[in-house]
Write a protein that holds these residues in place. Structure first.
Motif, PDB file in Angstrom:
ATOM      1  N   THR A  69       2.149  50.850 108.149  1.00  0.00           N
ATOM      2  CA  THR A  69       2.158  52.255 108.565  1.00  0.00           C
ATOM      3  C   THR A  69       1.305  52.537 109.800  1.00  0.00           C
ATOM      4  O   THR A  69       1.472  53.572 110.435  1.00  0.00           O
ATOM      5  CB  THR A  69       1.659  53.150 107.419  1.00  0.00           C
ATOM      6  OG1 THR A  69       0.328  52.764 107.065  1.00  0.00           O
ATOM      7  CG2 THR A  69       2.560  53.011 106.205  1.00  0.00           C
ATOM      8  N   TRP A  93       6.747  57.020 108.502  1.00  0.00           N
ATOM      9  CA  TRP A  93       5.874  57.135 107.342  1.00  0.00           C
ATOM     10  C   TRP A  93       5.045  58.415 107.420  1.00  0.00           C
ATOM     11  O   TRP A  93       4.888  59.129 106.416  1.00  0.00           O
ATOM     12  CB  TRP A  93       4.959  55.930 107.223  1.00  0.00           C
ATOM     13  CG  TRP A  93       3.903  56.084 106.160  1.00  0.00           C
ATOM     14  CD1 TRP A  93       2.572  56.346 106.344  1.00  0.00           C
ATOM     15  CD2 TRP A  93       4.099  56.051 104.743  1.00  0.00           C
ATOM     16  NE1 TRP A  93       1.914  56.451 105.143  1.00  0.00           N
ATOM     17  CE2 TRP A  93       2.841  56.279 104.132  1.00  0.00           C
ATOM     18  CE3 TRP A  93       5.208  55.843 103.923  1.00  0.00           C
ATOM     19  CZ2 TRP A  93       2.665  56.295 102.756  1.00  0.00           C
ATOM     20  CZ3 TRP A  93       5.034  55.866 102.542  1.00  0.00           C
ATOM     21  CH2 TRP A  93       3.774  56.092 101.966  1.00  0.00           C
ATOM     22  N   PHE A 124      11.073  52.559 106.567  1.00  0.00           N
ATOM     23  CA  PHE A 124       9.983  52.696 107.538  1.00  0.00           C
ATOM     24  C   PHE A 124       9.911  51.526 108.513  1.00  0.00           C
ATOM     25  O   PHE A 124       9.004  51.456 109.328  1.00  0.00           O
ATOM     26  CB  PHE A 124       8.650  52.845 106.792  1.00  0.00           C
ATOM     27  CG  PHE A 124       8.680  53.930 105.753  1.00  0.00           C
ATOM     28  CD1 PHE A 124       8.833  55.260 106.127  1.00  0.00           C
ATOM     29  CD2 PHE A 124       8.584  53.628 104.402  1.00  0.00           C
ATOM     30  CE1 PHE A 124       8.879  56.269 105.180  1.00  0.00           C
ATOM     31  CE2 PHE A 124       8.627  54.634 103.447  1.00  0.00           C
ATOM     32  CZ  PHE A 124       8.780  55.957 103.829  1.00  0.00           C
TER      33      PHE A 124
END
Length: 388
Positions: free
Chosen positions: A366, A321, A260
């Motif tokens: 995220t 994500w 990510f």
């Protein structure tokens, strides 16, 4: 025994009344001269919920206020406070916001400072995660709510009456407001137009307001919230292309090999343990419909009436994500289009960064920008500040 019991109580009462009667002008003389400068990066909730320091900051043309939420605490060499320390452009960023500082919180704050906002440039970072289907909740509203700013709102005669009533109605949904009898009764009288009831509660409310003002002043004198910045000379005098390249390099070093492109320590601690659990878990989520859009509009209305000159920065989420969690792409892209249109339709300037969902090293985690994300925001801020 009675004398020993009542003596301290009487003394405490006299001291309390004495503290309340000290003029604010006297108290302001006790505030350290560098207090405003130190508070610019302190991210102090007491400052956000007060009035004095923000009033002083808004009067000072050398400060550019940056409003937002939890992303403001994600410091790295490219964070605006660090970047513009090394590349001065004639202003100092002043950070206002923390986790849970959503549209209603900012709307109350802007309403309390309408006099200082006319012609004032400011930057406002819009976070997608505010726009969940239930909007702001008690968990996020209560720690950021300011009774002082709520009372200021009740007595604010400059804000458009219809906007004022809608804002009052909205914040009265929260327990933090409903549990305060004085503010609740004052708001009820305001909404019903019952001037007699409003006047009846006003002596108590104004005393309460005075106490909160004093609390704000004493807190400003005594608080010591300060952040030691660690600006990096490596960002000095570089082109935006060079900065983006360097930010990518730093991001890669911090991210390691996680899928990510986020800080590896955060990945190991927060994401890796829940990857299996979260896979596909948000397939029914969307940011397309939320009460937050109306709350955001109330804030826009206040800024328009105040004559402020904001730059809104809309940021994306970490696409990799969000795809892992099954969060539909349409539920994100609809939000991006909707919020950008809302800002433009209200006549405000926009820096749209929502196309960077899948940019490696744009985020620290995220949802929070960092590294390359800050570079893009710095560029937008500098261009905005230099505009006539």
């Amino acid at each position: 025994m009675k004398k020993r019991f009542f003596g301290p109580l009487i003394l405490a009462a006299v001291l309390f009344i004495g503290i309340l009667l000290v003029p604010n002008a006297w108290l302001s003389q006790l505030i350290p001269q560098d207090k405003l400068q130190k508070s610019a990066t302190g991210l102090d909730p007491g400052m956000f919920q007060g009035l004095y320091l923000q009033e002083e900051m808004l009067k000072d043309p050398t400060y550019l206020p940056i409003y937002g939420s939890s992303e403001l605490s994600r410091f790295d060499p490219y964070h605006p406070s660090n970047y513009f320390h090394e590349n001065p452009q004639g202003f100092t960023p002043y950070l206002i916001g923390k986790g849970g500082s959503q549209s209603l919180i900012h709307a109350m704050n802007f309403a309390a400072h309408m006099d200082q906002l006319k012609g004032k440039k400011l930057v406002f970072i819009v976070s997608p995660q505010w726009f969940v289907k239930w909007g702001s909740d008690e968990q996020h509203f209560a720690p950021n709510y300011s009774a002082l700013q709520a009372l200021d709102l009740a007595y604010n005669q400059k804000i458009d009456p219809s906007v004022k009533k809608e804002l009052i109605k909205r914040i009265m949904h929260f327990k933090a407001v409903k549990n305060d009898m004085v503010i609740t009764e004052l708001f009820k009288a305001e909404l019903s137009g019952n001037q007699m009831a409003f006047n009846a509660i006003s002596p108590i409310a104004k005393t309460y307001y005075g106490m909160l003002q004093k609390k704000d002043m004493y807190y400003t004198i005594g608080s010591s919230s300060e952040r030691t910045l660690r600006p990096s000379p490596s960002v000095k005098g570089k082109s935006w292309a060079e900065l983006e390249k360097e930010a990518s390099k730093l991001g890669a070093e911090k991210a390691g090999d996680n899928p990510f492109y986020v800080d590896q320590k955060l990945f190991e601690r927060n994401l890796k343990p829940i990857m299996t659990k979260m896979k596909g878990a948000r397939k029914n989520y969307s940011y397309a419909e939320s009460p937050e859009y109306k709350d955001f509009q109330l804030m826009l209305d206040i800024l328009k009436q105040a004559g402020a000159k904001p730059l809104f920065v809309t940021i994306p989420v970490n696409g990799d994500w969000y795809d892992h969690t099954g969060f539909p792409i349409e539920g994100r892209t609809t939000f991006y289009k909707k919020i950008n249109r809302q800002i433009r339709d209200n006549g405000f300037e926009l820096a749209d960064l929502t196309s960077h969902e899948y940019d490696p090293y744009f985020f620290k985690d995220t949802i929070h920008v960092s590294y390359k994300g800050w570079v893009h925001i710095d560029k937008a801020i500098e261009q905005f500040y230099k505009e006539q």
